[in-house]
Design an enzyme around this catalytic site. Structure first.
Site, PDB file in Angstrom:
ATOM      1  N   TYR A 141       0.838  -1.208   0.000  1.00  0.00           N
ATOM      2  CA  TYR A 141       0.000   0.000   0.000  1.00  0.00           C
ATOM      3  C   TYR A 141       0.877   1.264   0.000  1.00  0.00           C
ATOM      4  O   TYR A 141       0.700   2.156  -0.841  1.00  0.00           O
ATOM      5  CB  TYR A 141      -0.925  -0.005   1.228  1.00  0.00           C
ATOM      6  N   ASP A 282       2.789  -3.604   9.694  1.00  0.00           N
ATOM      7  CA  ASP A 282       2.611  -2.524  10.674  1.00  0.00           C
ATOM      8  C   ASP A 282       3.951  -2.012  11.184  1.00  0.00           C
ATOM      9  O   ASP A 282       4.667  -2.735  11.884  1.00  0.00           O
ATOM     10  CB  ASP A 282       1.834  -3.047  11.901  1.00  0.00           C
TER      11      ASP A 282
END
Ligand code: UFG
Length: 326
Positions: A141, A282
């Site tokens: 992303y 993350d």
């Protein structure tokens, strides 16, 4: 100005559309309603249900609307999903943006504002993170947004399209009329609020062994209204600037456990929580240094207190327990 807004039926885009209309702009929302909601589109805006994969359609809408500026919110934006399905991001996010930029150039658009992301900074040397930090995307992303920023840089240099890349840290909060309603929901604050509403038994904490004070990930939560205001300022500033890049956050880091504790305070619900495995993609800690946009554009976030950000979300979710369908 005449502003075409992709993703203007979505969480952040719909609030930006309200701000644009409040500031006197004419808006056309272009959204495929994959994640967005027709009810979230301001009634003063034109609405086109359209898909950026359809080049002919976006070209037709861009020229018919006689857009002078574009705000590009529409995109897949889930860090975790992008690790599972990288080509949805590196393929679709990028090719849709190329179609949009091409249509903007064909229609003589002068200003382009991109929703970019803090996920450009996976391995920051300095926290809070300023615009001079090295770019190391944390996931497919983040990489898709990095590629689109690079495309815009070259299009600016070769074709003169002025652009702003706004790197959002964690968008949060709601306005009295616009809220966060994703299916499926993956974001921390609305999920914790689902526990408070009795729709979910507990919240799972993804990773308790990060190198942070309490072992859980630290993020910088920024209210959607403050993000929207940054877009208005960037739109105006592109009159005299060719390229703008800004990191957008409050400059305060809150851990996952801090967020859960604040939701307990705001809602009075005990919020059962359980630590589980890390979620891939993350980064441990993302906190913004937004002094550049404050200095250069006079941006002043109004919702800097975590409790009031969560209160604004709690108000909306109580009024809309099933989201926009309520
Ligand atoms: N988290 C949990 N449990 C959950 C959901 C989230 O522990 O059930 C944690 C995540 O692991 C992360 C934090 O809560 O540490 C925030 O997660 P979100 O899913 O709410 O948001 P992200 O930080 O993953 O991503 C958001 C946007 C991205 C953007 C990023 C920038 O979704 O588009 O902020 O920081 F790139």
């Amino acid at each position: 100005m005449r502003v075409l807004v992709t993703g203007g039926a979505g969480y952040i885009g719909s609030v930006a559309v309200d701000s644009l209309i409040g500031a006197g702009h004419d808006v056309c929302v272009f959204d495929n309603l994959y994640m967005g909601h027709r009810e979230a589109v301001n009634s003063a805006a034109e609405f086109v249900e359209g898909d950026l994969a359809d080049r002919a359609q976006i070209n037709e809408v861009m020229s018919r609307f006689q857009a002078e500026a574009v705000m590009h919110f529409a995109s897949y934006s889930l860090v975790g999903e992008s690790v599972e399905e990288p080509l949805k991001y590196l393929g679709d996010n990028v090719s849709n943006a190329v179609n949009l930029i091409d249509a903007a150039l064909n229609a003589g658009v002068q200003r382009f504002i991109l929703s970019s992301t803090a996920n450009l900074f996976d391995d920051p040397e300095t926290i809070p993170i300023s615009e001079s930090e090295k770019i190391v995307p944390g996931s497919p992303y983040g990489e898709s947004k990095n590629i689109i920023e690079r495309i815009l840089k070259w299009v600016q240099e070769t074709k003169g399209l002025r652009y702003a890349a706004l790197r959002y840290f964690n968008a949060a909060g709601c306005t009295p009329i616009k809220g966060e309603d994703h299916t499926p929901e993956t974001h921390l604050i609305p999920l914790v609020l689902q526990v408070a509403l009795g729709q979910r038994e507990k919240i799972m904490i993804f990773g308790g062994d990060y190198d942070t004070p309490d072992g859980t990930c630290v993020r910088d939560y920024i209210h959607v209204e403050d993000l929207a205001q940054a877009h208005i300022l960037a739109l105006e500033a592109l009159e005299t600037n060719e390229t703008l890049r800004f990191n957008l956050g409050n400059g305060n880091g809150f851990s996952v456990k801090d967020v859960i504790e604040t939701v307990r305070e705001v809602t009075g619900h005990p919020i059962p929580a359980e630590v589980t495995d890390r979620r891939e993609g993350d980064p441990a800690k993302l906190v913004a240094d937004s002094s550049k946009i404050r200095r250069e554009l006079g941006w002043q976030p109004r919702h800097t207190d975590m409790k009031s950000i969560i209160q604004s979300a709690w108000d909306w979710h109580q009024a809309h327990p099933e989201g926009y369908g309520s």
